[in-house]
Design a protein around this motif. Sequence first.
Motif, PDB file in Angstrom:
ATOM      1  N   THR A   4      52.145  67.227  25.115  1.00  0.00           N
ATOM      2  CA  THR A   4      50.938  67.382  24.310  1.00  0.00           C
ATOM      3  C   THR A   4      50.294  68.719  24.629  1.00  0.00           C
ATOM      4  N   ILE A   5      49.842  69.407  23.590  1.00  0.00           N
ATOM      5  CA  ILE A   5      49.040  70.612  23.755  1.00  0.00           C
ATOM      6  C   ILE A   5      47.583  70.229  23.533  1.00  0.00           C
ATOM      7  N   VAL A   6      46.740  70.544  24.499  1.00  0.00           N
ATOM      8  CA  VAL A   6      45.302  70.330  24.374  1.00  0.00           C
ATOM      9  C   VAL A   6      44.648  71.689  24.170  1.00  0.00           C
ATOM     10  N   VAL A   7      43.962  71.849  23.054  1.00  0.00           N
ATOM     11  CA  VAL A   7      43.281  73.101  22.750  1.00  0.00           C
ATOM     12  C   VAL A   7      41.815  72.942  23.149  1.00  0.00           C
ATOM     13  N   ALA A  15      39.571  66.155  30.396  1.00  0.00           N
ATOM     14  CA  ALA A  15      39.661  64.722  30.659  1.00  0.00           C
ATOM     15  C   ALA A  15      40.793  64.093  29.853  1.00  0.00           C
ATOM     16  N   THR A  16      40.967  64.536  28.622  1.00  0.00           N
ATOM     17  CA  THR A  16      42.085  64.043  27.821  1.00  0.00           C
ATOM     18  C   THR A  16      43.411  64.432  28.457  1.00  0.00           C
ATOM     19  N   ALA A  17      43.514  65.680  28.910  1.00  0.00           N
ATOM     20  CA  ALA A  17      44.739  66.135  29.568  1.00  0.00           C
ATOM     21  C   ALA A  17      45.029  65.297  30.813  1.00  0.00           C
ATOM     22  N   TRP A  18      44.007  65.041  31.619  1.00  0.00           N
ATOM     23  CA  TRP A  18      44.177  64.271  32.860  1.00  0.00           C
ATOM     24  C   TRP A  18      44.706  62.875  32.558  1.00  0.00           C
ATOM     25  N   HIS A  19      44.132  62.226  31.567  1.00  0.00           N
ATOM     26  CA  HIS A  19      44.560  60.859  31.252  1.00  0.00           C
ATOM     27  C   HIS A  19      45.931  60.831  30.569  1.00  0.00           C
ATOM     28  N   LEU A  20      46.263  61.867  29.837  1.00  0.00           N
ATOM     29  CA  LEU A  20      47.631  61.945  29.310  1.00  0.00           C
ATOM     30  C   LEU A  20      48.632  62.052  30.453  1.00  0.00           C
ATOM     31  N   GLN A  21      48.289  62.851  31.462  1.00  0.00           N
ATOM     32  CA  GLN A  21      49.155  62.945  32.636  1.00  0.00           C
ATOM     33  C   GLN A  21      49.297  61.587  33.327  1.00  0.00           C
ATOM     34  N   GLU A  22      48.218  60.831  33.385  1.00  0.00           N
ATOM     35  CA  GLU A  22      48.281  59.492  33.964  1.00  0.00           C
ATOM     36  C   GLU A  22      49.302  58.624  33.243  1.00  0.00           C
ATOM     37  N   ARG A  23      49.521  58.900  31.975  1.00  0.00           N
ATOM     38  CA  ARG A  23      50.451  58.127  31.157  1.00  0.00           C
ATOM     39  C   ARG A  23      51.826  58.789  31.058  1.00  0.00           C
ATOM     40  N   GLY A  24      52.058  59.776  31.908  1.00  0.00           N
ATOM     41  CA  GLY A  24      53.384  60.367  31.984  1.00  0.00           C
ATOM     42  C   GLY A  24      53.674  61.447  30.964  1.00  0.00           C
ATOM     43  N   ASP A 242      54.921  67.397  20.926  1.00  0.00           N
ATOM     44  CA  ASP A 242      54.972  66.082  20.294  1.00  0.00           C
ATOM     45  C   ASP A 242      53.621  65.684  19.712  1.00  0.00           C
ATOM     46  N   SER A 243      52.558  66.214  20.287  1.00  0.00           N
ATOM     47  CA  SER A 243      51.219  65.956  19.764  1.00  0.00           C
ATOM     48  C   SER A 243      50.299  67.086  20.179  1.00  0.00           C
ATOM     49  N   VAL A 244      49.181  67.224  19.455  1.00  0.00           N
ATOM     50  CA  VAL A 244      48.177  68.255  19.734  1.00  0.00           C
ATOM     51  C   VAL A 244      46.802  67.608  19.681  1.00  0.00           C
ATOM     52  N   VAL A 245      45.944  68.008  20.613  1.00  0.00           N
ATOM     53  CA  VAL A 245      44.545  67.580  20.626  1.00  0.00           C
ATOM     54  C   VAL A 245      43.672  68.819  20.474  1.00  0.00           C
ATOM     55  N   GLY A 380      32.622  62.623  28.020  1.00  0.00           N
ATOM     56  CA  GLY A 380      33.920  63.287  28.050  1.00  0.00           C
ATOM     57  C   GLY A 380      35.020  62.489  28.722  1.00  0.00           C
ATOM     58  N   PRO A 381      34.823  62.007  29.954  1.00  0.00           N
ATOM     59  CA  PRO A 381      35.892  61.250  30.608  1.00  0.00           C
ATOM     60  C   PRO A 381      36.288  59.988  29.859  1.00  0.00           C
ATOM     61  N   ALA A 382      35.312  59.249  29.327  1.00  0.00           N
ATOM     62  CA  ALA A 382      35.648  58.043  28.564  1.00  0.00           C
ATOM     63  C   ALA A 382      36.387  58.401  27.284  1.00  0.00           C
ATOM     64  N   THR A 383      35.948  59.468  26.621  1.00  0.00           N
ATOM     65  CA  THR A 383      36.641  59.918  25.408  1.00  0.00           C
ATOM     66  C   THR A 383      38.088  60.273  25.715  1.00  0.00           C
ATOM     67  N   GLY A 384      38.300  61.045  26.786  1.00  0.00           N
ATOM     68  CA  GLY A 384      39.660  61.445  27.144  1.00  0.00           C
ATOM     69  C   GLY A 384      40.544  60.261  27.461  1.00  0.00           C
ATOM     70  N   LYS A 385      40.004  59.281  28.156  1.00  0.00           N
ATOM     71  CA  LYS A 385      40.792  58.101  28.518  1.00  0.00           C
ATOM     72  C   LYS A 385      41.215  57.319  27.276  1.00  0.00           C
ATOM     73  N   LEU A 386      40.275  57.079  26.378  1.00  0.00           N
ATOM     74  CA  LEU A 386      40.575  56.253  25.214  1.00  0.00           C
ATOM     75  C   LEU A 386      41.436  56.994  24.200  1.00  0.00           C
ATOM     76  N   LEU A 387      41.260  58.311  24.068  1.00  0.00           N
ATOM     77  CA  LEU A 387      42.113  59.066  23.153  1.00  0.00           C
ATOM     78  C   LEU A 387      43.538  59.145  23.697  1.00  0.00           C
ATOM     79  N   ALA A 388      43.687  59.318  25.006  1.00  0.00           N
ATOM     80  CA  ALA A 388      45.034  59.335  25.587  1.00  0.00           C
ATOM     81  C   ALA A 388      45.749  58.019  25.316  1.00  0.00           C
ATOM     82  N   GLU A 389      45.014  56.923  25.361  1.00  0.00           N
ATOM     83  CA  GLU A 389      45.612  55.624  25.025  1.00  0.00           C
ATOM     84  C   GLU A 389      46.066  55.595  23.575  1.00  0.00           C
TER      85      GLU A 389
END
Length: 407
Positions: A4-7, A15-24, A242-245, A380-389
């Motif tokens: 994933t590319i996060v712009v 926060a989105t990048a961090w949670h995406l990493q949590e999901r591999g 594969d995806s962009v944010v 921000g952190p909650a947004t990143g977590k839920l968007l990564a899901e």
Amino acid sequence: MSRTIVVGAGMVGLATAWHLQERGVEVTVIDRVGVGAGSSWGNAGWLTPGKTIPLADTSLWTYGPRALLDPDAALHVPFRVDPSLWSFLLRFAAHGTNRAWDRTMADLTPIDKIALECFDELLDGGVESWTREGPFVIGFKEKGQSKAFLHEVEGVVRHGQEVPFEQLENPRELAPVLSDAVQLAYRLDGQRFFEPAPFVEALGHAVVARGAELLTGYEVTDVSSTRKPVVTMSNGRRIEADSVVIATGAWMPKLARKLGVRTRVQAGRGYSFTVATEQPQEHPVYLPFQRIACTPYQGRFRIAGTMEFRRPDEPFQPRRVQAIIEQSRELFTGIDLDDRQDEWVGSRPVTPDGLPLVGATRAPNVYVAGGHGMWGIVLGPATGKLLAEQITTGRIAPEIRPFDPLR
């Protein structure tokens, strides 16, 4: 492994990048300036779900004319020929009703309730920083000025949040910086604060340490998607993923509008600076009537305020800082308002209906995360977590369902 590319390297993007990493997920983060360079840097650092409320309310109908006529008003709109700005203002003002406030508050409450635990998740996961409990000191010159604040708290509680607060016998008990002009004060509990720039920097370091590629100094000029999303950078480089944010705050429309995100995002610019205090000030201070928010920051006292509707890249307006100073002189003591450091302006992304834009665009596998107004830091952190899901599973959590960017 998917990529994933996060712009955008502010709180929401990282926060989105961090949670995406949590999901591999393998992550590349791109920012035209660097980590935390936008509105994540100089804000008041308030982590206050109990104050994360709709920006538009009924006071707009009495305060609005002053915003146009008084350049020193806390809410300022430059009087100019700008059809897109006036279109935004009409839509924004249309939400200045009790019914619209309640509707927006109902949509914000679920994510407000999980906001602080999502900070704990980052800290427990290795982000080397901190958040701190209040209390927050809420000050007024006299009782009549407190009506709007008490009404807001009542509304937040009515929608299901716990917002503990009580009147202080001595306003200076917790806030020695307050002058004798402040005759009434409350303590607000259940909230936190932090130093935003160091926290976002620590989050950026954590994301890189976990394997992310961080590209700075280049603007993303285009995002397209056919078979796979492709990001084009200002140096001509094209990167497929594969995806962009898209998490570029007030600049989001430059990339997202052609992807079907039609909701207007207007820069609501805030200003801040820091001063020294004769006595240490350990707790945040809020002056709601003057719309001034203050926080201890690296041994000094950060004073922040104003909402200025201009284009995000317009020059710093010294008069806006002066307006904060003039409002502050009577209300503070033991600080030198003429010896300022860290003067700053940041563009907060405001939507007409007061709701963020979080989720999928019309382009396959391209998502946006922004439009939080003044609340991008706390949400921000909650947004990143839920968007990564959503990106990795397709499930849209109920907390972000009202934030559909295609609404």
